[in-house]
Design an enzyme around this catalytic site. Structure first.
Site, short mmCIF file in Angstrom:
data_model
loop_
_atom_site.label_atom_id
_atom_site.label_comp_id
_atom_site.label_asym_id
_atom_site.label_seq_id
_atom_site.Cartn_x
_atom_site.Cartn_y
_atom_site.Cartn_z
CG ASN A 1 19.13 9.45 -4.58
OD1 ASN A 1 18.39 9.53 -5.52
ND2 ASN A 1 18.38 8.84 -3.51
CG ASP B 1 16.22 8.20 -6.48
OD1 ASP B 1 17.07 7.35 -6.93
OD2 ASP B 1 16.00 8.48 -5.46
CG HIS B 2 15.25 13.94 -7.99
ND1 HIS B 2 14.16 13.26 -8.06
CD2 HIS B 2 15.56 13.85 -6.45
CE1 HIS B 2 13.62 13.02 -6.81
NE2 HIS B 2 14.31 13.41 -5.74
NE ARG C 1 9.15 17.02 -22.83
CZ ARG C 1 9.50 17.93 -23.78
NH1 ARG C 1 10.27 17.48 -24.79
NH2 ARG C 1 9.37 19.32 -23.60
CG HIS D 1 13.58 4.97 -3.34
ND1 HIS D 1 12.96 5.67 -2.60
CD2 HIS D 1 12.82 3.88 -3.32
CE1 HIS D 1 11.90 5.43 -2.01
NE2 HIS D 1 11.92 4.05 -2.40
NE ARG E 1 9.83 7.55 -4.31
CZ ARG E 1 9.19 7.71 -3.28
NH1 ARG E 1 8.18 6.97 -2.90
NH2 ARG E 1 9.76 8.49 -2.23
NE ARG F 1 7.11 8.78 -7.07
CZ ARG F 1 7.03 9.55 -5.92
NH1 ARG F 1 7.51 10.57 -5.63
NH2 ARG F 1 6.07 8.86 -5.20
CG HIS F 2 12.69 8.36 -9.32
ND1 HIS F 2 12.94 7.14 -8.76
CD2 HIS F 2 12.35 9.32 -8.30
CE1 HIS F 2 12.76 7.23 -7.42
NE2 HIS F 2 12.37 8.33 -7.12
CD GLU G 1 17.28 5.86 -0.74
OE1 GLU G 1 16.39 6.45 -1.07
OE2 GLU G 1 18.08 6.62 -0.60
CB THR H 1 10.85 13.19 -1.05
OG1 THR H 1 11.99 12.56 -0.72
CG2 THR H 1 10.54 14.16 0.08
CB THR H 2 11.84 8.92 2.08
OG1 THR H 2 12.07 8.46 0.73
CG2 THR H 2 11.57 7.90 3.00
CD GLU I 1 20.37 7.06 4.46
OE1 GLU I 1 20.67 6.12 3.85
OE2 GLU I 1 19.96 8.14 4.00
CG HIS J 1 15.28 12.80 3.43
ND1 HIS J 1 14.87 12.04 2.56
CD2 HIS J 1 14.35 13.69 3.38
CE1 HIS J 1 13.79 12.38 1.79
NE2 HIS J 1 13.37 13.35 2.46
N GLY J 2 17.64 15.81 2.65
CA GLY J 2 17.50 17.05 2.70
C GLY J 2 18.80 17.87 2.73
N GLY K 1 21.20 13.59 -2.54
CA GLY K 1 20.57 13.58 -4.16
C GLY K 1 20.11 14.87 -4.40
CG HIS K 2 15.96 17.69 -4.64
ND1 HIS K 2 16.09 19.08 -4.26
CD2 HIS K 2 15.23 17.49 -5.64
CE1 HIS K 2 15.13 19.68 -5.05
NE2 HIS K 2 14.56 18.87 -5.77
#
Ligand code: PXP
Length: 238
Positions: free
Chosen positions: A8, A10-11, A19, A44, A46, A50-51, A71, A101-102, A152, A192-193, A214-215
């Site tokens: 993922n 996203d980040h 920026r 994802h 959203r 936001r990303h 997602e 986050t979700t 999932e 997730h996580g 992802g993160h």
């Protein structure tokens, strides 16, 4: 067969949006993730953008060599975008404005009629449909009943467990949920996580198809890359 890895990104886009400019480019990140062995790229989109942005989706779809997993919330706007994009798969997730986050899985039981319609529309476009749900037998059966291809399983509770006992209990719940889902004909992903400390017991669950992470990967990328990035800047200053 080892479990596949969906990365993922996203980040990467979160840092870009800090920026509002062009870097870091999520498309480049996706290609590098594939070079590293990613089996799929997850993003994802959203409601608040936001990303990840629409532009990222369509470029990713054109450029990546692996599977694109989108997602999204089960809203008319997102269904419309998916119909144009035609990603390999869509994963339906709950989405609350302002959440970091979700937060947990989708409540399939409470929204069955709507979700059934959304799944039908997506499947008519040839899109594989997954639903992000908690390790709960009633939710799993409902996901099967409304036509999902995949679930999932939400691993956030496992990841955030404060004691080993809690974590082990949640792991067992996830193992049982995966078994039930497979027995009724669903294919099973999880995510997730998940991070470098907690992923192994999840990766060993029999029959899991893919983990979406992802993160922790993007966080590690920042740290393993910072020394090289500073050296590159220093070289310019010589
Ligand atoms: N799976 C789903 C359905 C998610 O919503 C997320 C977060 O966007 C992930 C996996 C990845 O979670 P993390 O970034 O904590 O690895």
């Amino acid at each position: 067969m080892p479990v596949l890895l969906g990365v993922n990104i996203d980040h990467v886009a979160t840092v870009r949006e800090a920026r509002g400019g062009r870097e870091p480019e999520p498309i480049a990140a996706a290609l590098l993730a594939e070079l590293g062995g990613a089996d799929g790229i997850t993003v994802h989109l959203r409601g608040d953008r936001r990303h990840i942005k629409e532009r990222d989706l369509f470029m990713l779809k054109d450029i990546i060599a692996t599977k694109l997993n989108l997602e999204m919330a089960a809203t008319p706007e997102m269904v419309g975008i998916s119909k144009k994009l035609k990603p390999y798969s869509c994963t339906l997730v709950p989405e609350e404005p302002g959440e970091l986050t979700t937060q947990g899985g989708l409540d399939v039981i409470s929204h069955q009629d709507h979700l059934k319609e959304v799944i039908k529309e997506l499947k008519e476009q040839g899109i594989v449909v997954s639903i992000f749900i908690d390790a709960d037998s009633a939710q799993i059966k409902a996901a099967k009943a409304i036509g999902a291809d995949f679930i999932e399983i939400h691993t956030g509770v496992y990841a955030e467990a404060e004691t080993e006992k809690e974590q082990e209990e949640e792991l067992q719940r996830i193992i049982e949920a995966a078994r039930l889902a497979q027995n009724i004909g669903l294919r099973v992903n999880a995510g997730h996580g998940l991070n470098y400390q907690n992923v192994r017991p999840i990766a060993q669950i029999p029959g899991l198809v893919e983990l979406n992470i992802g993160h922790s990967i993007i966080s590690r990328a920042v740290l393993v890359g910072i020394e090289r990035a500073v050296r590159d800047m220093k070289a310019l200053l010589q």
